[in-house]
Design a protein around this motif. Structure first.
Motif, short mmCIF file in Angstrom:
data_model
loop_
_atom_site.label_atom_id
_atom_site.label_comp_id
_atom_site.label_asym_id
_atom_site.label_seq_id
_atom_site.Cartn_x
_atom_site.Cartn_y
_atom_site.Cartn_z
N ALA A 11 33.26 -15.79 70.63
CA ALA A 11 34.27 -14.80 70.24
C ALA A 11 35.69 -15.30 70.47
O ALA A 11 36.65 -14.57 70.20
N ASP B 16 38.75 -16.75 69.45
CA ASP B 16 39.45 -17.06 68.20
C ASP B 16 40.81 -17.59 68.65
O ASP B 16 41.74 -16.83 68.87
N TYR C 143 26.99 -19.59 65.75
CA TYR C 143 28.02 -20.15 66.63
C TYR C 143 28.96 -19.09 67.18
O TYR C 143 29.55 -19.26 68.24
N VAL C 144 29.09 -17.97 66.44
CA VAL C 144 30.02 -16.93 66.88
C VAL C 144 29.38 -16.01 67.92
O VAL C 144 29.97 -15.73 68.95
N ASN C 145 28.15 -15.57 67.65
CA ASN C 145 27.54 -14.57 68.52
C ASN C 145 26.59 -15.14 69.56
O ASN C 145 26.17 -14.44 70.47
N SER D 280 29.28 -21.84 56.77
CA SER D 280 29.33 -20.38 56.92
C SER D 280 29.15 -19.70 55.58
O SER D 280 29.51 -20.24 54.53
#
Lengths: 126, 248
Positions: free
Chosen positions: B45, B47, B186-188, B240
């Motif tokens: 998370a 950014d 990769y984000v969560n 993505s």
């Protein structure tokens, strides 16, 4: 106990949020007899005719003032590209007077707001 | 009271862990921000500041549905860089040279090569790549110039439901590569416990994790591109795409 309260709160938020999401983007019915395309939350309606091309903007069924944007359209027909500026023509209408839309063409409307953010809508004419 | 303390402690721990994440753990990908397609630099998370890192971006390219190049660039929009193109893009790609990094015995990282940090315990050259499919491909995603590591879907059949399998292939220097780590979210799930590894033909099959944005990350440590400056090169390449939500 506090955990239960927390869970109840989350469930309530979820229930409140759901109906809002379901109706967030409004009707997809053309208001001017044209072709409609939704990009993000903006609905574009493209109307072609003998006098030129008009584009109407709306969000959630509300007209969006066209004066806040610069815009252009790009037509690709038979491998050839033609461009024309779209100018605010009152209310939520942008116009390219005299622009001839070909049948079976791809028309891309590029809309740029005052922050520079660009949004595209792509149409296939009949 | 106890709940508040627990939340505070958890947040603090998370922040500390994020701050301690190694430099090489970060990647780049594209995601929608305020209706625009933005370049993201981070991990999980986090950014982070992609605008200040724009000078490290070596190439941004956009393509239409037939993979014909579309004039594309990055435009700084306040605190984020967003994609600017002359026409709608079906796919967009970027290359970031994150440079040389050397770690000294005290645990500090220095933005220099081994030639300038002789006591370094580790020296690496970090490269980061991103490919975003803005719409479902109608033909095989090609390999893009300059992407030393690239992850592509095999064929055009990208599943439209979370939980379904997707087969991807990792290419290193233009050839299918075995042993490439493929993270599925990769984000969560930035600390994915058992990420896939590509087989001898470069492929791996993973589950599509989200009915929303999916950021897959391929990771490969290759030979150094300059042995005097770095022990190895580390490559991170994201792929993505977005699965649509149910009609409203």
């Amino acid at each position: 106990m506090k955990t239960d309260l927390f869970r109840t709160g989350l469930a309530a938020i979820a229930l409140i949020a759901t109906p809002a999401a379901l109706y967030a983007h409004g009707s997809m019915k053309p208001q001017h007899g044209g072709l409609v395309q939704m990009t993000g939350e903006t609905m574009f309606e493209l109307v072609t005719g003998p006098k030129g091309v008009d584009v109407y903007l709306s969000e959630e069924d509300e007209p969006v003032p066209a004066a806040g944007y610069t815009a252009k359209l790009t037509q690709t027909a038979a491998g050839k590209k033609t461009e024309a500026p779209l100018k605010a023509a009152g209310g939520n209408k942008l116009s390219a007077p005299g622009f001839k839309a070909a049948k079976g063409a791809k028309i891309v409307v590029a809309l740029i707001d005052k922050s520079g953010a660009k949004t595209f809508a792509t149409f296939q004419t009949k | 009271m106890k709940l508040t303390r627990l939340i505070t402690a958890t947040l603090c721990t998370g922040t500390l862990l994020a701050a301690a994440a190694p430099l090489s753990a970060h990647g780049i990908w594209f995601a929608q921000r305020a209706r625009q397609l933005a370049l993201i630099y981070g991990v999980g998370a986090d950014d982070l500041d992609a605008v200040k890192r724009l000078p490290l971006i070596k190439a941004v390219t956009g393509y239409d549905a037939d993979w014909t190049a579309v004039n594309t660039s990055l435009r700084t929009a306040g605190v984020i860089p967003v994609v600017d193109s002359d026409e709608p893009v079906a796919a967009v790609a970027a290359i970031m040279d994150y440079g040389l990094w050397s770690k000294t015995p005290d645990g500090e990282w220095h933005n220099k090569g081994r030639d300038e940090v002789p006591n370094a315990t580790l020296a690496e050259h970090n490269w980061k790549y991103a490919v975003h499919l803005n719409q479902m491909p109608t033909s095989q995603v090609p390999l893009f110039d300059g992407h030393t590591l690239q992850l592509v879907p095999v064929g055009t059949a990208i599943p439209q439901k979370a939980g379904e399998p997707i087969k991807v292939r990792a290419y290193y220097q233009g050839k299918p590569m075995a042993g490439v780590t493929v993270m599925s979210d990769y984000v969560n799930d930035p600390d994915e416990a058992a990420p896939a590894k590509t087989a001898a033909d470069g492929t791996a099959t993973i589950k599509v994790r989200n009915q929303g944005i999916n950021v897959l990350m391929a990771i490969y440590v290759g030979a150094s591109d300059n042995k005097a400056k770095a022990d190895h090169s580390e490559y991170r390449a994201s792929l993505s795409f977005v699965l649509p939500h149910a009609p409203e």
